[in-house]
Design a protein around this motif. Structure first.
Motif, PDB file in Angstrom:
ATOM      1  N   GLU A 221       0.815  -1.214   0.000  1.00 15.93           N
ATOM      2  CA  GLU A 221       0.000   0.000   0.000  1.00 15.93           C
ATOM      3  C   GLU A 221       0.852   1.271   0.000  1.00 15.93           C
ATOM      4  OE1 GLU A 221      -2.507  -0.655   3.394  1.00 15.93           O
ATOM      5  OE2 GLU A 221      -3.764  -2.114   2.315  1.00 15.93           O
ATOM      6  N   GLU A 222       2.036   1.188   0.606  1.00 19.52           N
ATOM      7  CA  GLU A 222       2.938   2.341   0.658  1.00 19.52           C
ATOM      8  C   GLU A 222       3.945   2.345  -0.497  1.00 19.52           C
ATOM      9  OE1 GLU A 222       2.850   4.896   2.815  1.00 19.52           O
ATOM     10  OE2 GLU A 222       1.073   4.041   3.773  1.00 19.52           O
ATOM     11  N   ASN A 223       3.829   1.348  -1.387  1.00 22.97           N
ATOM     12  CA  ASN A 223       4.744   1.194  -2.516  1.00 22.97           C
ATOM     13  C   ASN A 223       6.202   1.116  -2.040  1.00 22.97           C
ATOM     14  OD1 ASN A 223       5.308   0.800  -5.220  1.00 22.97           O
ATOM     15  ND2 ASN A 223       5.566   2.972  -5.619  1.00 22.97           N
ATOM     16  N   ARG A 224       6.412   0.290  -1.034  1.00 22.00           N
ATOM     17  CA  ARG A 224       7.737   0.068  -0.463  1.00 22.00           C
ATOM     18  C   ARG A 224       8.088  -1.407  -0.543  1.00 22.00           C
ATOM     19  NH1 ARG A 224       6.464   3.060   5.197  1.00 22.00           N
ATOM     20  NH2 ARG A 224       7.079   5.165   4.614  1.00 22.00           N
ATOM     21  N   SER A 225       9.364  -1.690  -0.416  1.00 17.71           N
ATOM     22  CA  SER A 225       9.783  -3.079  -0.240  1.00 17.71           C
ATOM     23  C   SER A 225       9.440  -3.466   1.198  1.00 17.71           C
ATOM     24  CB  SER A 225      11.287  -3.223  -0.469  1.00 17.71           C
ATOM     25  OG  SER A 225      12.003  -2.556   0.560  1.00 17.71           O
ATOM     26  N   THR A 226       9.364  -4.761   1.464  1.00 16.08           N
ATOM     27  CA  THR A 226       9.085  -5.173   2.844  1.00 16.08           C
ATOM     28  C   THR A 226      10.214  -4.716   3.769  1.00 16.08           C
ATOM     29  OG1 THR A 226       9.992  -7.368   2.385  1.00 16.08           O
ATOM     30  CG2 THR A 226       7.611  -7.142   2.282  1.00 16.08           C
ATOM     31  N   SER A 227      11.437  -4.729   3.281  1.00 13.88           N
ATOM     32  CA  SER A 227      12.563  -4.259   4.076  1.00 13.88           C
ATOM     33  C   SER A 227      12.394  -2.780   4.439  1.00 13.88           C
ATOM     34  CB  SER A 227      13.864  -4.470   3.308  1.00 13.88           C
ATOM     35  OG  SER A 227      14.962  -3.961   4.031  1.00 13.88           O
ATOM     36  N   ASP A 228      12.038  -1.950   3.449  1.00 15.23           N
ATOM     37  CA  ASP A 228      11.826  -0.532   3.723  1.00 15.23           C
ATOM     38  C   ASP A 228      10.638  -0.319   4.651  1.00 15.23           C
ATOM     39  OD1 ASP A 228      14.014   0.369   2.332  1.00 15.23           O
ATOM     40  OD2 ASP A 228      12.894   0.993   0.546  1.00 15.23           O
ATOM     41  N   GLN A 229       9.613  -1.159   4.545  1.00 14.00           N
ATOM     42  CA  GLN A 229       8.456  -1.043   5.431  1.00 14.00           C
ATOM     43  C   GLN A 229       8.871  -1.325   6.877  1.00 14.00           C
ATOM     44  OE1 GLN A 229       5.459   0.108   4.718  1.00 14.00           O
ATOM     45  NE2 GLN A 229       4.839  -0.094   6.843  1.00 14.00           N
ATOM     46  N   ILE A 230       9.660  -2.353   7.085  1.00 20.08           N
ATOM     47  CA  ILE A 230      10.137  -2.674   8.436  1.00 20.08           C
ATOM     48  C   ILE A 230      10.995  -1.527   8.969  1.00 20.08           C
ATOM     49  CG2 ILE A 230      11.634  -4.214   9.776  1.00 20.08           C
ATOM     50  CD1 ILE A 230      10.646  -6.484   7.858  1.00 20.08           C
ATOM     51  N   ARG A 231      11.891  -0.999   8.124  1.00 21.57           N
ATOM     52  CA  ARG A 231      12.730   0.127   8.555  1.00 21.57           C
ATOM     53  C   ARG A 231      11.865   1.321   8.938  1.00 21.57           C
ATOM     54  NH1 ARG A 231      18.017  -0.226   8.037  1.00 21.57           N
ATOM     55  NH2 ARG A 231      18.249   2.035   7.999  1.00 21.57           N
ATOM     56  N   ALA A 232      10.819   1.610   8.157  1.00 24.02           N
ATOM     57  CA  ALA A 232       9.929   2.731   8.472  1.00 24.02           C
ATOM     58  C   ALA A 232       9.198   2.485   9.792  1.00 24.02           C
ATOM     59  CB  ALA A 232       8.933   2.949   7.333  1.00 24.02           C
ATOM     60  N   LEU A 233       8.714   1.250   9.996  1.00 20.52           N
ATOM     61  CA  LEU A 233       8.038   0.918  11.256  1.00 20.52           C
ATOM     62  C   LEU A 233       8.947   1.108  12.461  1.00 20.52           C
ATOM     63  CD1 LEU A 233       6.175  -2.337  10.190  1.00 20.52           C
ATOM     64  CD2 LEU A 233       5.113  -0.178  10.849  1.00 20.52           C
ATOM     65  N   LEU A 234      10.230   0.833  12.276  1.00 25.50           N
ATOM     66  CA  LEU A 234      11.204   0.951  13.360  1.00 25.50           C
ATOM     67  C   LEU A 234      11.781   2.351  13.488  1.00 25.50           C
ATOM     68  CD1 LEU A 234      13.096  -2.426  12.799  1.00 25.50           C
ATOM     69  CD2 LEU A 234      11.306  -1.919  14.480  1.00 25.50           C
ATOM     70  N   GLY A 235      11.347   3.268  12.613  1.00 26.45           N
ATOM     71  CA  GLY A 235      11.844   4.638  12.666  1.00 26.45           C
ATOM     72  C   GLY A 235      13.247   4.787  12.117  1.00 26.45           C
ATOM     73  N   LEU A 236      13.674   3.840  11.274  1.00 25.15           N
ATOM     74  CA  LEU A 236      14.998   3.900  10.658  1.00 25.15           C
ATOM     75  C   LEU A 236      14.901   4.567   9.296  1.00 25.15           C
ATOM     76  CD1 LEU A 236      16.122   0.262  11.510  1.00 25.15           C
ATOM     77  CD2 LEU A 236      16.721   2.369  12.739  1.00 25.15           C
TER      78      LEU A 236
END
Length: 113
Positions: A40-55
């Motif tokens: 939905e955010e047009n991100r890779s799963t890796s980038d989604q996890i980084r965003a969730l973690l505030g990285l």
């Protein structure tokens, strides 16, 4: 090779070289939630996890592409499917690309009905 002797274009990759990939064993519901949010955010799963973690994530979008691992036996099967030589990997790749495009067009028309 020390940093003083590396070409400047290589020095920026030092942090990436030291990065370590981490795998998380989670329930199917967690996998689905992260994958869905990434989609939905047009991100890779890796980038989604980084965003969730505030990285931080890459500021520029990566080249959109799909990947699959193909063994020599897979090339043999695909060569037969497309009537090509198994060692003509570029032609096989082109045919697979066309098939993926056709798949996407078919799915799009199915959802518009």
């Amino acid at each position: 090779m020390n940093a003083a002797r590396k070409p400047a274009r290589w020095q920026s990759s030092d942090d990436a070289i030291r990065a370590v990939q981490v795998a998380f064993d989670v329930e199917e519901a967690v996998l689905e939630a992260v994958r869905r949010a990434a989609f939905e955010e047009n991100r890779s799963t890796s980038d989604q996890i980084r965003a969730l973690l505030g990285l931080s994530t890459a500021s520029r979008p990566k080249r959109p592409r799909l990947t699959v691992s193909l063994a020599p036996a897979d090339y043999e099967l695909l060569a037969q499917r497309y009537g090509l030589a198994a060692d003509d990997r570029l032609a096989i790749k082109e045919q697979v690309t066309l098939e993926l495009i056709h798949f996407a067009e078919t799915r799009k028309s199915e959802t518009q009905v």
